[in-house]
Design a protein around this motif. Structure first.
Motif, PDB file in Angstrom:
ATOM      1  N   ALA A  37       0.978  -1.309  -0.035  1.00  0.00           N
ATOM      2  CA  ALA A  37       0.020   0.034  -0.055  1.00  0.00           C
ATOM      3  C   ALA A  37       0.749   1.215  -0.134  1.00  0.00           C
ATOM      4  O   ALA A  37       0.666   2.111  -0.359  1.00  0.00           O
ATOM      5  CB  ALA A  37      -0.856   0.050   1.466  1.00  0.00           C
ATOM      6  N   GLN A  38       2.143   1.139   0.498  1.00  0.00           N
ATOM      7  CA  GLN A  38       2.806   2.447   0.469  1.00  0.00           C
ATOM      8  C   GLN A  38       3.761   2.760  -0.758  1.00  0.00           C
ATOM      9  O   GLN A  38       4.425   3.629  -0.916  1.00  0.00           O
ATOM     10  CB  GLN A  38       4.010   2.110   1.552  1.00  0.00           C
ATOM     11  N   VAL A  39       3.901   1.492  -1.608  1.00  0.00           N
ATOM     12  CA  VAL A  39       4.704   1.624  -2.624  1.00  0.00           C
ATOM     13  C   VAL A  39       4.201   2.597  -3.843  1.00  0.00           C
ATOM     14  O   VAL A  39       2.824   2.766  -4.172  1.00  0.00           O
ATOM     15  CB  VAL A  39       4.640   0.191  -3.592  1.00  0.00           C
ATOM     16  N   THR A  40       4.935   3.435  -4.410  1.00  0.00           N
ATOM     17  CA  THR A  40       4.550   4.476  -5.360  1.00  0.00           C
ATOM     18  C   THR A  40       5.430   4.258  -6.395  1.00  0.00           C
ATOM     19  O   THR A  40       6.538   3.784  -6.493  1.00  0.00           O
ATOM     20  CB  THR A  40       4.879   5.756  -4.751  1.00  0.00           C
ATOM     21  N   GLU A  41       5.171   4.731  -7.714  1.00  0.00           N
ATOM     22  CA  GLU A  41       5.814   4.877  -8.925  1.00  0.00           C
ATOM     23  C   GLU A  41       6.795   5.830  -9.112  1.00  0.00           C
ATOM     24  O   GLU A  41       6.388   6.947  -9.447  1.00  0.00           O
ATOM     25  CB  GLU A  41       4.582   4.931 -10.089  1.00  0.00           C
ATOM     26  N   ASN A  42       7.938   5.507  -8.403  1.00  0.00           N
ATOM     27  CA  ASN A  42       8.910   6.840  -8.612  1.00  0.00           C
ATOM     28  C   ASN A  42       9.933   6.803  -9.729  1.00  0.00           C
ATOM     29  O   ASN A  42      10.318   5.700 -10.068  1.00  0.00           O
ATOM     30  CB  ASN A  42       9.768   6.785  -7.194  1.00  0.00           C
ATOM     31  N   ALA A  43      10.094   7.527 -10.421  1.00  0.00           N
ATOM     32  CA  ALA A  43      10.627   7.693 -11.709  1.00  0.00           C
ATOM     33  C   ALA A  43      12.267   8.009 -11.198  1.00  0.00           C
ATOM     34  O   ALA A  43      12.321   9.091 -10.502  1.00  0.00           O
ATOM     35  CB  ALA A  43      10.319   8.731 -12.726  1.00  0.00           C
ATOM     36  N   VAL A  44      13.078   7.187 -11.804  1.00  0.00           N
ATOM     37  CA  VAL A  44      14.453   7.384 -11.433  1.00  0.00           C
ATOM     38  C   VAL A  44      15.062   7.496 -12.784  1.00  0.00           C
ATOM     39  O   VAL A  44      14.995   6.785 -13.550  1.00  0.00           O
ATOM     40  CB  VAL A  44      15.030   6.010 -10.742  1.00  0.00           C
ATOM     41  N   VAL A  45      16.174   8.330 -12.698  1.00  0.00           N
ATOM     42  CA  VAL A  45      16.635   8.776 -14.074  1.00  0.00           C
ATOM     43  C   VAL A  45      18.264   8.618 -14.063  1.00  0.00           C
ATOM     44  O   VAL A  45      18.889   8.626 -13.177  1.00  0.00           O
ATOM     45  CB  VAL A  45      16.665  10.361 -14.310  1.00  0.00           C
ATOM     46  N   PHE A  46      18.700   7.598 -15.164  1.00  0.00           N
ATOM     47  CA  PHE A  46      20.020   7.683 -15.425  1.00  0.00           C
ATOM     48  C   PHE A  46      20.556   8.820 -15.899  1.00  0.00           C
ATOM     49  O   PHE A  46      19.959   9.394 -16.969  1.00  0.00           O
ATOM     50  CB  PHE A  46      20.096   6.463 -16.497  1.00  0.00           C
ATOM     51  N   PRO A  47      21.565   9.352 -15.524  1.00  0.00           N
ATOM     52  CA  PRO A  47      22.094  10.635 -15.732  1.00  0.00           C
ATOM     53  C   PRO A  47      22.625  10.376 -17.264  1.00  0.00           C
ATOM     54  O   PRO A  47      23.106   9.418 -17.906  1.00  0.00           O
ATOM     55  CB  PRO A  47      23.580  10.691 -14.985  1.00  0.00           C
ATOM     56  N   SER A  48      22.380  11.557 -17.883  1.00  0.00           N
ATOM     57  CA  SER A  48      22.857  11.823 -19.144  1.00  0.00           C
ATOM     58  C   SER A  48      24.100  12.079 -19.260  1.00  0.00           C
ATOM     59  O   SER A  48      24.829  12.886 -18.424  1.00  0.00           O
ATOM     60  CB  SER A  48      21.895  12.715 -19.950  1.00  0.00           C
ATOM     61  N   ILE A  49      24.963  11.962 -20.453  1.00  0.00           N
ATOM     62  CA  ILE A  49      26.291  12.325 -20.596  1.00  0.00           C
ATOM     63  C   ILE A  49      26.459  13.569 -21.374  1.00  0.00           C
ATOM     64  O   ILE A  49      27.502  14.266 -21.697  1.00  0.00           O
ATOM     65  CB  ILE A  49      27.340  11.180 -21.270  1.00  0.00           C
ATOM     66  N   LYS A  50      25.438  14.196 -21.512  1.00  0.00           N
ATOM     67  CA  LYS A  50      25.350  15.381 -22.357  1.00  0.00           C
ATOM     68  C   LYS A  50      25.545  16.604 -21.193  1.00  0.00           C
ATOM     69  O   LYS A  50      25.193  16.458 -20.134  1.00  0.00           O
ATOM     70  CB  LYS A  50      23.911  15.587 -22.862  1.00  0.00           C
ATOM     71  N   GLN A  51      26.410  17.851 -21.906  1.00  0.00           N
ATOM     72  CA  GLN A  51      26.834  18.517 -20.817  1.00  0.00           C
ATOM     73  C   GLN A  51      26.378  20.023 -21.785  1.00  0.00           C
ATOM     74  O   GLN A  51      26.690  19.921 -22.674  1.00  0.00           O
ATOM     75  CB  GLN A  51      28.155  18.550 -20.212  1.00  0.00           C
ATOM     76  N   ASN A  52      26.114  20.973 -21.170  1.00  0.00           N
ATOM     77  CA  ASN A  52      25.896  22.063 -21.616  1.00  0.00           C
ATOM     78  C   ASN A  52      27.670  23.155 -21.638  1.00  0.00           C
ATOM     79  O   ASN A  52      28.585  22.568 -20.907  1.00  0.00           O
ATOM     80  CB  ASN A  52      25.158  23.177 -21.098  1.00  0.00           C
ATOM     81  N   ARG A  53      27.709  23.939 -22.578  1.00  0.00           N
ATOM     82  CA  ARG A  53      28.996  24.379 -22.944  1.00  0.00           C
ATOM     83  C   ARG A  53      29.662  25.117 -21.518  1.00  0.00           C
ATOM     84  O   ARG A  53      30.906  24.925 -21.421  1.00  0.00           O
ATOM     85  CB  ARG A  53      29.022  25.429 -24.174  1.00  0.00           C
ATOM     86  N   ARG A  54      28.931  25.850 -20.842  1.00  0.00           N
ATOM     87  CA  ARG A  54      29.372  26.526 -19.693  1.00  0.00           C
ATOM     88  C   ARG A  54      29.969  25.440 -18.569  1.00  0.00           C
ATOM     89  O   ARG A  54      30.876  25.678 -18.167  1.00  0.00           O
ATOM     90  CB  ARG A  54      28.333  27.393 -19.105  1.00  0.00           C
ATOM     91  N   GLU A  55      29.189  24.462 -18.497  1.00  0.00           N
ATOM     92  CA  GLU A  55      29.501  23.623 -17.590  1.00  0.00           C
ATOM     93  C   GLU A  55      30.939  22.947 -17.753  1.00  0.00           C
ATOM     94  O   GLU A  55      31.823  22.788 -17.257  1.00  0.00           O
ATOM     95  CB  GLU A  55      28.531  22.388 -17.330  1.00  0.00           C
TER      96      GLU A  55
END
Length: 662
Positions: free
Chosen positions: A620-638
């Protein structure tokens, strides 16, 4: 000799306060973490920022064996041991800028899993998993337990096994309960305590000896009182005797030549580097922290921070050991034999007690408790990192191979039970460390690592940089390299080094070939065998290694790959995949069911406690939590900012190499 000094009530109050703080942080982190999922428990939900990643990398590397071992090596041989400390900050940048992008793109949780994805088949994954667990037992858990127990014996007067059992119990409970999220939260707190406490001791030490230049002059004259030793222990020895513990005239020079018995220049460059590469770029304990970052930029920021902090131990661990020798030459620079046996219980030398001896000798009441807390922080941080990573490897790389249909619940419980078993094995291994540590703890770690880790480093380097390498090439290269390393490892345990003054009757391949040069041979043989076998076997299909090498890390993830990705990454958690160009979005599901309508309140309470410890939620406590694998894309400033930080991080150790080598 002065009587031993132990911690008083004020010191113990500081230690107790520290324990309360750690437990509070651990409980809060446990409540906030997603401990009911495989990814949440083992990879902290991939949600950590750059500071937590960097702090955890540093603390996971610096354990109690570093306080004991580095200070001991500094006391006996000077700053030469600092070469390893400056090598790490350089190699760790390879983790953030070369290895982690590939690991993230491949969507893996463990290092053996990467080899399975890269080459196919199961045997490489099982080979690496078993080898890694053996390496952890020989060079991580055992030496940490010995170092921690040595410090506790000096400070508290406790027995060996009682102190080890208490520390292991607390560390094991925290790790079992919270997973990687708890480990990384407590690591961040303990990193601050370790650096501040060790820095305070260093400042106090330099004040005692009159500053750095005064310490340098006194260190080169720091020898035991020969008259006292001769009278007290009936020793017939003079200052010119080879066994008399005299400081090396080149103690303040990092590199001393190509045939130096501790640090041969070419051996360090070509033999030690593969072992360092294994540790910082392919070891599960370290890589697991980087994979917990919320993005590639945070992972690279964390490795950059860790690289900068990593130069501090040269000043807050090695030099305090040298100060300790200056202040207590009769203890730290004891004469091998009866004198050393009486001082620390070891006939070969007592340099390992340099750090605790300095703590007890110069720090006031209360501050000694702070340093005790620092040592406990180092021990617990290293052990909880090893326990968590070992549990990850065993659960996902071995247990799931045996039980392909294992449920999410079963994997979570097995992961925790394995930690308990590992604790028992660790305690049983302590006598072996006492028998074979051979005087200097840090060099024991280095030598054993150099026999086992070079084949692992070679396999990963080839896998990431040479797309033509095949599964058979990697497997047989690693197998032959490991056979060479284990053969010499067994030999050093069978043929113990002679005591000072005795003839060396060991085989020539142990006495004439330094272990660093032997490590270079192992690494080279592994690469050569892997290349030759790969050239005589079928070339891998380019599609099968997409996103699995440095050159293919930016390949798009086609829709047709969705089913394959699901089957490969099911080891990370029971999931449903939704793939796009930037990242892999995973929706958590769990098959945990709970019994209802409990009539016995006591049973209900006990079941609730057990579920919290194991991270299992009621349906009853379980929720659908979205977990994200990090992207390897980066913006130029970073990318620009991180590159500037990278240059700064690399310039610090390189500058120190130049300063300490001229």
């Amino acid at each position: 000799m002065p009587s031993k000094q132990y911690l008083d009530a004020a010191d113990l109050a500081v230690v107790a306060t520290y324990f309360v703080a750690i437990v509070v942080v651990g409980v809060v982190a446990s409540c906030r973490s997603k401990r009911d999922t495989i990814q949440g428990y083992f990879l902290a939900g991939r949600s950590m920022n750059w500071f937590m990643v960097g702090a955890s990398l540093f603390v996971s590397n610096i354990g109690s064996e570093h306080f004991i071992g580095l200070a001991g090596s500094g006391a006996s041989g000077g700053i030469g041991v600092g070469a390893w400390l400056l090598n790490g900050p350089i190699v760790i940048q390879l983790l953030g800028w070369i290895f982690v992008p590939v690991y993230i793109a491949s969507g893996i949780c463990t290092m053996p899993e990467y080899l399975e994805r890269r080459f196919g088949g199961k045997r490489l994954r099982i080979y690496l998993a078993v080898l890694t667990l053996i390496l952890y037992c020989l060079t991580k858990i055992s030496v940490n337990l010995y170092a921690g127990s040595l410090f506790l014996q000096q400070c508290m007067g406790w027995g060996l096994y009682s102190s080890v059992t208490i520390l292991l119990a607390v560390t094991g409970v925290l790790t079992v309960t919270g997973g990687l999220t708890m480990v990384m939260y407590t690591d961040s707190l303990q990193a601050v305590i370790m650096v501040l406490g060790a820095a305070y001791l260093t400042i106090q030490g330099f004040m005692q000896v009159g500053g750095y230049y005064s310490m340098k002059d006194q260190y080169l004259q720091a020898t035991p009182n020969l008259t006292y030793v001769q009278q007290a222990y009936n020793v017939t020895m003079n200052v010119s005797d080879s066994c008399f513990p005299k400081p090396n005239p080149q103690s303040f020079k990092m590199f001393k030549g190509i045939n130096d018995p501790q640090l041969p220049l070419f051996g360090f460059i070509f033999g030690q580097t593969p072992s360092t590469l294994w540790y910082w770029c392919t070891d599960q304990v370290i890589v697991q922290r980087a994979l917990a970052a919320r993005s590639l930029s945070h992972a690279q920021g964390g490795t950059t921070l860790a690289g900068i902090i990593k130069v501090l131990p040269l000043y807050i661990m090695v030099m305090p050991g040298m100060i300790s020798r200056v202040l207590y030459p009769n203890d730290i620079a004891c004469v091998p034999g009866k004198h050393c046996l009486d001082v620390c219980g070891s006939e070969v030398g007592c340099s390992n007690i340099a750090y605790p001896r300095l703590v007890l000798g110069i720090m006031p009441s209360g501050a000694r408790g702070l340093m005790m807390a620092v040592m406990i922080a180092a021990l617990m941080s290293d052990l909880d990192s090893i326990f968590n990573s070992s549990s990850t490897i065993f659960t996902l790389d071995l247990w799931k191979r045996l039980r392909k249909s294992a449920s999410n619940t079963e994997l979570m419980i097995v992961g925790r039970l394995f930690i308990v078993v590992f604790v028992g094995v660790s305690i049983a291994w302590v006598p072996i460390v006492l028998q074979f540590q051979a005087g200097e703890l840090f060099f024991y770690i280095l030598e054993v690592s150099n026999y086992i880790s070079p084949p692992i480093a070679a396999i990963f380097l080839i896998a990431i940089f040479w797309p033509r390498c095949t599964e058979k090439g990697a497997f047989y290269g690693g197998l032959i390299g490991s056979a060479l390393g284990i053969a010499r490892l067994v030999a050093i345990f069978l043929f113990k080094p002679p005591k000072c003054g005795e003839a060396d009757t060991r085989p020539a391949f142990l006495t004439s070939l330094h272990y660093m040069y032997y490590a270079a041979i192992i690494f080279t043989v592994t690469v050569i065998v892997a290349v030759i076998v790969s050239l005589f076997t079928e070339q891998p299909d380019p599609d099968s290694i997409s996103r699995l090498t440095y050159w293919s890390r930016n390949d798009p993830a086609p829709v047709a790959e969705e089913i394959e990705l699901k089957s490969i990454t099911e080891d990370c958690q029971q999931t449903h995949f939704n793939v796009d160009d930037a990242s892999f979005h995973i929706k958590d599901r769990t098959d945990i069911a709970s019994s209802k309508n409990e009539t016995n309140n006591c049973l209900v309470f006990l079941r609730a406690c057990a579920r919290f410890i194991c991270g299992i939620k009621d349906s009853a406590q379980v929720t659908e939590n979205a977990v994200v694998f990090p992207s390897i894309k980066q913006n130029r400033r970073e990318k620009l900012f991180l590159r500037v930080c990278l240059v700064v991080s690399l310039s610090v150790p390189l500058s120190l190499y130049i300063i300490w080598s001229v």
